[in-house]
Design a protein around this motif. Sequence first.
Motif, PDB file in Angstrom:
ATOM      1  N   ASP A  55      66.021  45.177  17.014  1.00 33.80           N
ATOM      2  CA  ASP A  55      66.590  43.929  17.525  1.00 33.80           C
ATOM      3  C   ASP A  55      66.019  43.709  18.926  1.00 33.80           C
ATOM      4  O   ASP A  55      66.008  44.632  19.748  1.00 33.80           O
ATOM      5  CB  ASP A  55      68.116  44.014  17.590  1.00 33.80           C
ATOM      6  CG  ASP A  55      68.730  42.744  18.177  1.00 33.80           C
ATOM      7  OD1 ASP A  55      68.255  41.644  17.822  1.00 33.80           O
ATOM      8  OD2 ASP A  55      69.671  42.860  18.982  1.00 33.80           O
ATOM      9  N   VAL A  56      65.504  42.507  19.161  1.00 32.59           N
ATOM     10  CA  VAL A  56      64.941  42.167  20.469  1.00 32.59           C
ATOM     11  C   VAL A  56      65.731  40.984  21.026  1.00 32.59           C
ATOM     12  O   VAL A  56      65.388  39.823  20.778  1.00 32.59           O
ATOM     13  CB  VAL A  56      63.443  41.812  20.380  1.00 32.59           C
ATOM     14  CG1 VAL A  56      62.882  41.518  21.767  1.00 32.59           C
ATOM     15  CG2 VAL A  56      62.657  42.952  19.725  1.00 32.59           C
ATOM     16  N   PRO A  57      66.809  41.250  21.766  1.00 38.04           N
ATOM     17  CA  PRO A  57      67.629  40.149  22.283  1.00 38.04           C
ATOM     18  C   PRO A  57      66.931  39.318  23.353  1.00 38.04           C
ATOM     19  O   PRO A  57      67.287  38.161  23.579  1.00 38.04           O
ATOM     20  CB  PRO A  57      68.861  40.857  22.855  1.00 38.04           C
ATOM     21  CG  PRO A  57      68.418  42.258  23.105  1.00 38.04           C
ATOM     22  CD  PRO A  57      67.384  42.566  22.075  1.00 38.04           C
ATOM     23  N   SER A  58      65.933  39.900  24.024  1.00 33.51           N
ATOM     24  CA  SER A  58      65.250  39.154  25.082  1.00 33.51           C
ATOM     25  C   SER A  58      63.799  39.578  25.164  1.00 33.51           C
ATOM     26  O   SER A  58      63.496  40.777  25.226  1.00 33.51           O
ATOM     27  CB  SER A  58      65.933  39.407  26.441  1.00 33.51           C
ATOM     28  OG  SER A  58      65.225  38.789  27.485  1.00 33.51           O
ATOM     29  N   TYR A  59      62.893  38.582  25.132  1.00 35.90           N
ATOM     30  CA  TYR A  59      61.469  38.847  25.321  1.00 35.90           C
ATOM     31  C   TYR A  59      60.864  37.643  26.037  1.00 35.90           C
ATOM     32  O   TYR A  59      60.826  36.544  25.511  1.00 35.90           O
ATOM     33  CB  TYR A  59      60.774  39.088  23.980  1.00 35.90           C
ATOM     34  CG  TYR A  59      59.274  39.288  24.092  1.00 35.90           C
ATOM     35  CD1 TYR A  59      58.694  39.789  25.257  1.00 35.90           C
ATOM     36  CD2 TYR A  59      58.428  38.981  23.039  1.00 35.90           C
ATOM     37  CE1 TYR A  59      57.342  39.980  25.370  1.00 35.90           C
ATOM     38  CE2 TYR A  59      57.062  39.170  23.136  1.00 35.90           C
ATOM     39  CZ  TYR A  59      56.526  39.669  24.301  1.00 35.90           C
ATOM     40  OH  TYR A  59      55.171  39.848  24.415  1.00 35.90           O
ATOM     41  N   ARG A  60      60.414  37.856  27.264  1.00 37.97           N
ATOM     42  CA  ARG A  60      59.831  36.789  28.063  1.00 37.97           C
ATOM     43  C   ARG A  60      58.472  37.213  28.597  1.00 37.97           C
ATOM     44  O   ARG A  60      58.290  38.352  29.032  1.00 37.97           O
ATOM     45  CB  ARG A  60      60.755  36.403  29.231  1.00 37.97           C
ATOM     46  CG  ARG A  60      62.107  35.874  28.777  1.00 37.97           C
ATOM     47  CD  ARG A  60      62.973  35.441  29.953  1.00 37.97           C
ATOM     48  NE  ARG A  60      64.253  34.918  29.480  1.00 37.97           N
ATOM     49  CZ  ARG A  60      64.452  33.684  29.069  1.00 37.97           C
ATOM     50  NH1 ARG A  60      63.433  32.820  29.086  1.00 37.97           N
ATOM     51  NH2 ARG A  60      65.639  33.285  28.650  1.00 37.97           N
ATOM     52  N   LEU A  61      57.535  36.277  28.553  1.00 41.59           N
ATOM     53  CA  LEU A  61      56.167  36.537  29.013  1.00 41.59           C
ATOM     54  C   LEU A  61      55.727  35.375  29.891  1.00 41.59           C
ATOM     55  O   LEU A  61      55.817  34.208  29.484  1.00 41.59           O
ATOM     56  CB  LEU A  61      55.227  36.671  27.818  1.00 41.59           C
ATOM     57  CG  LEU A  61      53.738  36.838  28.122  1.00 41.59           C
ATOM     58  CD1 LEU A  61      53.481  38.220  28.717  1.00 41.59           C
ATOM     59  CD2 LEU A  61      52.912  36.647  26.860  1.00 41.59           C
ATOM     60  N   THR A  62      55.271  35.682  31.094  1.00 43.99           N
ATOM     61  CA  THR A  62      54.814  34.654  32.028  1.00 43.99           C
ATOM     62  C   THR A  62      53.393  34.964  32.471  1.00 43.99           C
ATOM     63  O   THR A  62      53.081  36.111  32.825  1.00 43.99           O
ATOM     64  CB  THR A  62      55.728  34.582  33.272  1.00 43.99           C
ATOM     65  OG1 THR A  62      57.062  34.294  32.859  1.00 43.99           O
ATOM     66  CG2 THR A  62      55.252  33.504  34.221  1.00 43.99           C
ATOM     67  N   MET A  63      52.531  33.932  32.431  1.00 41.41           N
ATOM     68  CA  MET A  63      51.167  34.051  32.929  1.00 41.41           C
ATOM     69  C   MET A  63      51.032  33.113  34.121  1.00 41.41           C
ATOM     70  O   MET A  63      51.221  31.897  34.005  1.00 41.41           O
ATOM     71  CB  MET A  63      50.161  33.690  31.835  1.00 41.41           C
ATOM     72  CG  MET A  63      50.253  34.584  30.605  1.00 41.41           C
ATOM     73  SD  MET A  63      49.027  34.161  29.326  1.00 41.41           S
ATOM     74  CE  MET A  63      47.517  34.683  30.149  1.00 41.41           C
ATOM     75  N   THR A  64      50.714  33.687  35.285  1.00 44.32           N
ATOM     76  CA  THR A  64      50.624  32.913  36.510  1.00 44.32           C
ATOM     77  C   THR A  64      49.231  33.045  37.119  1.00 44.32           C
ATOM     78  O   THR A  64      48.413  33.875  36.683  1.00 44.32           O
ATOM     79  CB  THR A  64      51.673  33.379  37.533  1.00 44.32           C
ATOM     80  OG1 THR A  64      51.452  34.771  37.814  1.00 44.32           O
ATOM     81  CG2 THR A  64      53.081  33.205  36.999  1.00 44.32           C
ATOM     82  N   ASP A  71      53.339  38.875  33.591  1.00 40.52           N
ATOM     83  CA  ASP A  71      54.620  39.532  33.840  1.00 40.52           C
ATOM     84  C   ASP A  71      55.428  39.462  32.547  1.00 40.52           C
ATOM     85  O   ASP A  71      55.680  38.370  32.030  1.00 40.52           O
ATOM     86  CB  ASP A  71      55.372  38.846  34.976  1.00 40.52           C
ATOM     87  CG  ASP A  71      56.644  39.611  35.346  1.00 40.52           C
ATOM     88  OD1 ASP A  71      56.530  40.687  35.944  1.00 40.52           O
ATOM     89  OD2 ASP A  71      57.733  39.128  35.015  1.00 40.52           O
ATOM     90  N   MET A  72      55.783  40.609  31.997  1.00 38.05           N
ATOM     91  CA  MET A  72      56.489  40.662  30.721  1.00 38.05           C
ATOM     92  C   MET A  72      57.771  41.459  30.863  1.00 38.05           C
ATOM     93  O   MET A  72      57.796  42.504  31.516  1.00 38.05           O
ATOM     94  CB  MET A  72      55.598  41.302  29.647  1.00 38.05           C
ATOM     95  CG  MET A  72      56.222  41.285  28.251  1.00 38.05           C
ATOM     96  SD  MET A  72      55.332  42.343  27.081  1.00 38.05           S
ATOM     97  CE  MET A  72      55.859  43.968  27.618  1.00 38.05           C
ATOM     98  N   ASN A  73      58.829  40.959  30.258  1.00 32.90           N
ATOM     99  CA  ASN A  73      60.109  41.663  30.222  1.00 32.90           C
ATOM    100  C   ASN A  73      60.649  41.623  28.801  1.00 32.90           C
ATOM    101  O   ASN A  73      60.726  40.554  28.190  1.00 32.90           O
ATOM    102  CB  ASN A  73      61.113  41.010  31.169  1.00 32.90           C
ATOM    103  CG  ASN A  73      60.732  41.179  32.627  1.00 32.90           C
ATOM    104  OD1 ASN A  73      61.084  42.165  33.249  1.00 32.90           O
ATOM    105  ND2 ASN A  73      60.011  40.208  33.165  1.00 32.90           N
TER     106      ASN A  73
END
Length: 424
Positions: free
Chosen positions: A233-242, A11-13
């Motif tokens: 500019d990348v103010p937010s980058y989140r990556l989750t591996m579940t 899941d990436m945002n």
Amino acid sequence: TGRTFMGGDIDMNMDLSYAMDIMEAPVSADMSMQANGRSLSSYDPFGVYSDMNMQMDFRLDMDGEVQEMSMGDQIQTYTAQEDDTLALYTYSNTSSQWSRIEMEQPASNVNALSDLMTVPEDQQENISLEDEPFSLNGVNTYVLKMDRISIGQESVAILETMFPQIAGSISSDSLGDVTMSATFYIDQETFLPLQMEYSFDNFGELFNQNPDLWEGVLGSAMDETGTANITVDVPSYRLTMTNLTFEQEELPVVPEEAYESIAFQEALAELDPDLGDGTYAIQSSGSAVRVSTPDGMTAVNVSADTVTFADDSGLNTITYAMVPSVDLELYTDSISSMYTGALEMLGAEVRSGQDSQNVSTPFGPVDGYWISGGGANVYYGFAPFEGAYLAVICNDFSGTEPDSAAALGEAFGYAAELTPADIL
């Protein structure tokens, strides 16, 4: 085929703002991108498979004109070891097209996935282990945290594994401001990670300090659109591996249809539009059409995506053009404005209309459009293909009443889809 060593749900945002010049005009945009799906990886041989749903929402400012848009796609990605080259095959469900790129980094050097939890010695103080265990989906876990770890060669390789199209484009020496924080939930019995969460700070520097990266992301579109002076500019980058699993299974291999599609695209790239037998091949976005010379006409203009025929007078013409789907609205507007303007300049009283699904073609019924004035009739219609439309435009100076069904139906009859069997 390889045996997987790890699989997981991703899941990436990412929120991203960028500015650039396109054809020397300033363009800026805010983009929000979400991606989720399943990814599998193997070591021997190295391979990656993923099936991702992507959604991108844009707010675009083009030289003061603001518009909002959204794009979605489902993308499957496969890798294949081909001699000394690791090839990446990607299928887009939106365009129904396959693409292939080569990873510059040899497969033997992409083993940085084993370094997913490695931290440089001089940053060991940035690691902490939570005092209390955490129950994740009923499993007791240790919680290991990394805080603002500098992006190094191992992390660069991880990024290249997640985004293979950028392999070889990133210099780790230029990423001093980019940091990564992570949280790992580790099974207390197996000591294997069950879930990994990443966040990146100053991620825009990945693009700003590595200009060659855009060539990997945008490809030939940079030159075709005159894109330059890109800042990000990348103010937010989140990556989750579940739901991480480490049970071995067969990694999905590149489907045979992908090889056939790529071979067809490569053959099209080398194809002379004049097929030498009175027929002509025009193409766009991976789709192609073979057009036979209409009775009583000769070809007067031939290019990769367009062929125009004219009779002996030079007045009556038929143009066939392959138009990318994304350009159809602009192309349609240009036809209407160009021919309406030309007839009005000649002092003609102009009429126009659209006849719904009245034109029979080898590709199914299509709408017929017409513009009439001063004894001239202009007919045009569009037949859909994967990623493109076949546009047919007829100029008729016979002075008859407009009949788009007859004129366009006959013109479309000279066209047929060009298939791999025709040229391979």
